[in-house]
Design an enzyme around this catalytic site. Sequence first.
Site, PDB file in Angstrom:
ATOM      1  N   ARG A   1       1.126  14.539  13.526  1.00  8.37           N
ATOM      2  CA  ARG A   1       1.580  14.316  12.140  1.00  8.37           C
ATOM      3  C   ARG A   1       1.517  15.553  11.252  1.00  8.37           C
ATOM      4  O   ARG A   1       0.817  15.572  10.224  1.00  8.37           O
ATOM      5  CB  ARG A   1       0.800  13.173  11.518  1.00  8.37           C
ATOM      6  CG  ARG A   1       0.912  11.894  12.356  1.00  8.37           C
ATOM      7  CD  ARG A   1       0.281  10.727  11.737  1.00  8.37           C
ATOM      8  NE  ARG A   1       0.998  10.292  10.565  1.00  8.37           N
ATOM      9  CZ  ARG A   1       0.547   9.318   9.783  1.00  8.37           C
ATOM     10  NH1 ARG A   1      -0.612   8.737  10.060  1.00  8.37           N
ATOM     11  NH2 ARG A   1       1.239   8.914   8.745  1.00  8.37           N
TER      12      ARG A   1
ATOM     13  N   CYS B   1      -4.091  12.556  13.773  1.00  9.63           N
ATOM     14  CA  CYS B   1      -4.811  11.287  13.714  1.00  9.63           C
ATOM     15  C   CYS B   1      -4.528  10.478  14.962  1.00  9.63           C
ATOM     16  O   CYS B   1      -3.770  10.908  15.826  1.00  9.63           O
ATOM     17  CB  CYS B   1      -4.428  10.514  12.463  1.00  9.63           C
ATOM     18  SG  CYS B   1      -2.806   9.792  12.605  1.00  9.63           S
TER      19      CYS B   1
ATOM     20  N   LYS C   1       0.841  -1.217   0.000  1.00 14.89           N
ATOM     21  CA  LYS C   1       0.000   0.000   0.000  1.00 14.89           C
ATOM     22  C   LYS C   1       0.869   1.257   0.000  1.00 14.89           C
ATOM     23  O   LYS C   1       0.635   2.199  -0.740  1.00 14.89           O
ATOM     24  CB  LYS C   1      -0.909   0.010   1.234  1.00 14.89           C
ATOM     25  CG  LYS C   1      -1.537   1.364   1.524  1.00 14.89           C
ATOM     26  CD  LYS C   1      -2.307   1.364   2.810  1.00 14.89           C
ATOM     27  CE  LYS C   1      -1.500   1.376   4.052  1.00 14.89           C
ATOM     28  NZ  LYS C   1      -0.973   2.699   4.443  1.00 14.89           N
ATOM     29  N   ASN C   2       1.934   1.254   0.816  1.00 12.50           N
ATOM     30  CA  ASN C   2       2.731   2.472   0.986  1.00 12.50           C
ATOM     31  C   ASN C   2       3.702   2.728  -0.157  1.00 12.50           C
ATOM     32  O   ASN C   2       4.417   3.733  -0.149  1.00 12.50           O
ATOM     33  CB  ASN C   2       3.458   2.430   2.336  1.00 12.50           C
ATOM     34  CG  ASN C   2       2.463   2.609   3.464  1.00 12.50           C
ATOM     35  OD1 ASN C   2       1.306   2.969   3.234  1.00 12.50           O
ATOM     36  ND2 ASN C   2       2.894   2.353   4.688  1.00 12.50           N
TER      37      ASN C   2
ATOM     38  N   ASP D   1       5.449   0.391  11.925  1.00 14.53           N
ATOM     39  CA  ASP D   1       4.218  -0.250  11.457  1.00 14.53           C
ATOM     40  C   ASP D   1       4.118  -1.713  11.869  1.00 14.53           C
ATOM     41  O   ASP D   1       3.110  -2.358  11.591  1.00 14.53           O
ATOM     42  CB  ASP D   1       4.101  -0.133   9.931  1.00 14.53           C
ATOM     43  CG  ASP D   1       3.905   1.304   9.481  1.00 14.53           C
ATOM     44  OD1 ASP D   1       4.050   1.580   8.284  1.00 14.53           O
ATOM     45  OD2 ASP D   1       3.634   2.162  10.347  1.00 14.53           O
TER      46      ASP D   1
ATOM     47  N   ARG E   1      -8.279  -0.840   5.222  1.00 13.34           N
ATOM     48  CA  ARG E   1      -7.536   0.204   4.537  1.00 13.34           C
ATOM     49  C   ARG E   1      -6.214  -0.299   3.985  1.00 13.34           C
ATOM     50  O   ARG E   1      -5.703   0.196   2.992  1.00 13.34           O
ATOM     51  CB  ARG E   1      -7.210   1.324   5.493  1.00 13.34           C
ATOM     52  CG  ARG E   1      -8.399   1.907   6.172  1.00 13.34           C
ATOM     53  CD  ARG E   1      -7.903   2.993   6.949  1.00 13.34           C
ATOM     54  NE  ARG E   1      -7.142   3.770   6.009  1.00 13.34           N
ATOM     55  CZ  ARG E   1      -7.194   5.063   6.010  1.00 13.34           C
ATOM     56  NH1 ARG E   1      -7.913   5.666   6.912  1.00 13.34           N
ATOM     57  NH2 ARG E   1      -6.529   5.750   5.139  1.00 13.34           N
TER      58      ARG E   1
HETATM   59  C1  EPZ Z   1       4.539   6.875   6.338  1.00 12.91           C
HETATM   60  O1  EPZ Z   1       3.763   7.909   6.949  1.00 12.91           O
HETATM   61  C2  EPZ Z   1       3.628   5.656   6.242  1.00 12.91           C
HETATM   62  N1  EPZ Z   1       2.475   6.001   5.435  1.00 12.91           N
HETATM   63  C3  EPZ Z   1       3.196   5.236   7.646  1.00 12.91           C
HETATM   64  O2  EPZ Z   1       2.457   4.021   7.540  1.00 12.91           O
HETATM   65  C4  EPZ Z   1       4.425   4.926   8.478  1.00 12.91           C
HETATM   66  O3  EPZ Z   1       4.039   4.661   9.798  1.00 12.91           O
HETATM   67  C5  EPZ Z   1       5.365   6.141   8.480  1.00 12.91           C
HETATM   68  O4  EPZ Z   1       5.687   6.539   7.140  1.00 12.91           O
HETATM   69  C6  EPZ Z   1       6.667   5.848   9.199  1.00 12.91           C
HETATM   70  O5  EPZ Z   1       7.297   4.747   8.679  1.00 12.91           O
HETATM   71  C7  EPZ Z   1       2.606   5.978   4.079  1.00 12.91           C
HETATM   72  O6  EPZ Z   1       3.648   5.705   3.510  1.00 12.91           O
HETATM   73  C8  EPZ Z   1       1.386   6.318   3.282  1.00 12.91           C
HETATM   74  P1  EPZ Z   1       6.578  10.267   8.378  1.00 12.91           P
HETATM   75  P2  EPZ Z   1       4.299   9.419   6.943  1.00 12.91           P
HETATM   76  O7  EPZ Z   1       6.397  11.551   7.631  1.00 12.91           O
HETATM   77  O8  EPZ Z   1       5.110   9.661   5.746  1.00 12.91           O
HETATM   78  C9  EPZ Z   1       6.961  13.584  11.769  1.00 12.91           C
HETATM   79  C10 EPZ Z   1       0.677   2.499   7.912  1.00 12.91           C
HETATM   80  O9  EPZ Z   1       0.368   1.893   8.952  1.00 12.91           O
HETATM   81  N2  EPZ Z   1       6.814  14.586  10.688  1.00 12.91           N
HETATM   82  O10 EPZ Z   1       7.738   9.437   8.014  1.00 12.91           O
HETATM   83  O11 EPZ Z   1       3.129  10.288   7.198  1.00 12.91           O
HETATM   84  C11 EPZ Z   1       5.693  12.761  11.974  1.00 12.91           C
HETATM   85  O12 EPZ Z   1       4.761  13.427  12.784  1.00 12.91           O
HETATM   86  C12 EPZ Z   1       1.099   3.980   8.017  1.00 12.91           C
HETATM   87  O13 EPZ Z   1       0.697   1.988   6.789  1.00 12.91           O
HETATM   88  C13 EPZ Z   1       6.908  15.929  10.996  1.00 12.91           C
HETATM   89  O14 EPZ Z   1       7.096  16.312  12.152  1.00 12.91           O
HETATM   90  O15 EPZ Z   1       5.235   9.411   8.229  1.00 12.91           O
HETATM   91  C14 EPZ Z   1       6.239  11.487  12.603  1.00 12.91           C
HETATM   92  O16 EPZ Z   1       6.401  11.660  13.969  1.00 12.91           O
HETATM   93  C15 EPZ Z   1       0.848   4.591   9.345  1.00 12.91           C
HETATM   94  N3  EPZ Z   1       6.766  16.821   9.972  1.00 12.91           N
HETATM   95  C16 EPZ Z   1       7.593  11.329  11.910  1.00 12.91           C
HETATM   96  O17 EPZ Z   1       7.954  12.620  11.410  1.00 12.91           O
HETATM   97  C17 EPZ Z   1       6.565  16.445   8.660  1.00 12.91           C
HETATM   98  O18 EPZ Z   1       6.446  17.293   7.774  1.00 12.91           O
HETATM   99  C18 EPZ Z   1       7.631  10.325  10.771  1.00 12.91           C
HETATM  100  O19 EPZ Z   1       6.551  10.590   9.936  1.00 12.91           O
HETATM  101  C19 EPZ Z   1       6.488  15.071   8.386  1.00 12.91           C
HETATM  102  C20 EPZ Z   1       6.624  14.150   9.406  1.00 12.91           C
END
Ligand code: EPZ
Length: 439
Positions: free
Chosen positions: A122, A117, A22-23, A309, A401
Site C-alpha cells: 500500500r 499492512c 467510516k470511509n 471490502d 475499527r
Molecule cells: C481505501 O483505501 C479504503 N480505505 C479501503 O478500505 C479500501 O479497501 C480501498 O480504498 C479500496 O477500495 C479508506 O477509504 C480509508 P487505494 P486506500 O489507494 O485509499 C494501490 C476498509 O476495509 N496504490 O484505493 O488506501 C494500493 O496499494 C479499508 O475499510 C498505489 O500503488 O486504497 C492498492 O493496491 C481497507 N499507490 C490499490 O492502489 C498509491 O499511491 C488501491 O488502493 C495508492 C494506492
Amino acid sequence: MDKFRISGGRPLKGRVSISGAKNSALPCMAAAVLTPETVILHNLPYVRDIITQRRLLEDIGATVLTPELRTHKITAAHIELFEAPYELVKTMRASVLALGPLLARFGKAKVSLPGGCAIGTRPIDLHLAGFEKLGAEVKLEAGNVVARAPRDGRLRGGEIHFEKITVTGTENLMMAATLAWGRTTLYNAAREPEITDLAELLNKMGARIRGAGTSTIQVDGVEALGGAEHTIIPDRIEAGTFIIAAAMTAGELEIKDCRPEHSAALIAKLREAGVELQELNPTTLHVGGAMKLTASDVTTQPHPDFPTDMQAQYMALMTQAQGRSQIVETVFENRFMHTSELQRMGARIHIDGSRATVDGVTRLTGAPVIASDLRASASLVLAGLVAEGETVVDRVYHIDRGYEKIEAKLRAVGADIERVRESVTAPPGATAEADAAVV
Ligand code: EPZ
C-alpha cells in the site's frame, strides 16, 4: 485483548440500522482542516478509527465538540502543528488524508509515511506524485513525507492522471486542489460513493468541484473555504456484511438506514448467488425467506464493480453455497489472510496467487480463530454464526475499527454472540498498534 465468543446455528431475524460510513467520515473530518470556520458532521459511526481521526485533529490544534455521540463540530481556527506523527499513522493509514488539507491551506505538511499492512504494501506514491503535479516539493526525511507548496504558499492547479485508481489518493488531491490557483483535473479518479460524499461537503464549504463519482473530476480553486453542515452517507460495507449474515444463517432481516444504490454490484452478485433481496424503499432492504445459495464467481474491482471490502465476507458466504466458486482479488495483493482461519473451521478453500477456489456447501465447526484485519474479522464472525458449536474470534480490535458495536447489533437480531473482555498483556510483538494499521 477482547474476543468474541459465538455459538452458531441461529437464523437472524429482525431489523438492523446501518451506521455512517467510516470511509466517508475519515476524509470529511480531514476536510475541516481546509477552513478556520466550523464544520458540523452528523451520522458519524462510533468506531475506533473516528476516535483516532479526532485525536489527530485535536493534536494539530483543531477543536472538536460532540453535542451528541455521532455529531462532531470541528473548528480548525488555530492550527499549530502541520504534521501527522508516526504514532498515529501507524495505527491508522487514513491519517495520510491530513496531507492534502494541510498543504493546501498552510503550504506545508509533514506526515509519517505509512508502512505496509496485512493486506498489502500500500504505497502512497500516487498521492505524492499528484502533489508534485500541483507544484509542491515533496521529500522523504527520516520516514516522514515533508511537502511544501511553492514560495507564495499556494498550490497550482494541474492535470493529474492516476496510473492506478486510488480512493484516498483521489480524496487527498481533490481536497488539495480546492484552494489551488486555477483548475485541476483528476483523470482515472476513483468513483466510490465516499468520494461523491466528500465532494458534496467540500462544495457546501464553497469549493467548486464537478464530476465526483465519475473518473474525471474537475476542481476550480478558490481563495478560501467556509464552514458547513453535512450528514455522512450510510456504510455500504456494513450493510453488505449484514445482508450476508442474514443469507448465511437462513434468516430474515430488514436493513434500515442504508443506500442500496451504493451497492448495486454487490446486490446483483448476491442475487445471482440465490440471495433473496428486496429493496423496500431507497433506504431499506429486506433479506430473507427460502434461499438456495449457489456458487458464483466474483472478481474485486474499484467502484462501481464488486468491492474488495466485501471479498472476505463473500468468501464466507460461498462456503455455504452449492458448488465451486472462484474469487479473484485484484485490488490488494495480500487479502486472503482470513482463508487459513476459515479452513480451521472446516472450509474447503484453495488459494492460487490472487485466486481463491471455494467448494460448498461445507459444514463449518466452531474453533478458536484470529482476526488479521478489519474485513477478515467480519468474515470470521459470519462463519461463527453458522458453525456448529462455539467459535472464539481473537483480536476483535480489528473489527472495532470499522463496525459500530457489531456484537450488540447481531445479538439484537438473535445471534448468540458475546464480547469477552480480556485484560491480559499482549504476547511479545503482537502489539495492537502494529496489527491495527489496516484501513
Ligand atoms: C481505501 O483505501 C479504503 N480505505 C479501503 O478500505 C479500501 O479497501 C480501498 O480504498 C479500496 O477500495 C479508506 O477509504 C480509508 P487505494 P486506500 O489507494 O485509499 C494501490 C476498509 O476495509 N496504490 O484505493 O488506501 C494500493 O496499494 C479499508 O475499510 C498505489 O500503488 O486504497 C492498492 O493496491 C481497507 N499507490 C490499490 O492502489 C498509491 O499511491 C488501491 O488502493 C495508492 C494506492
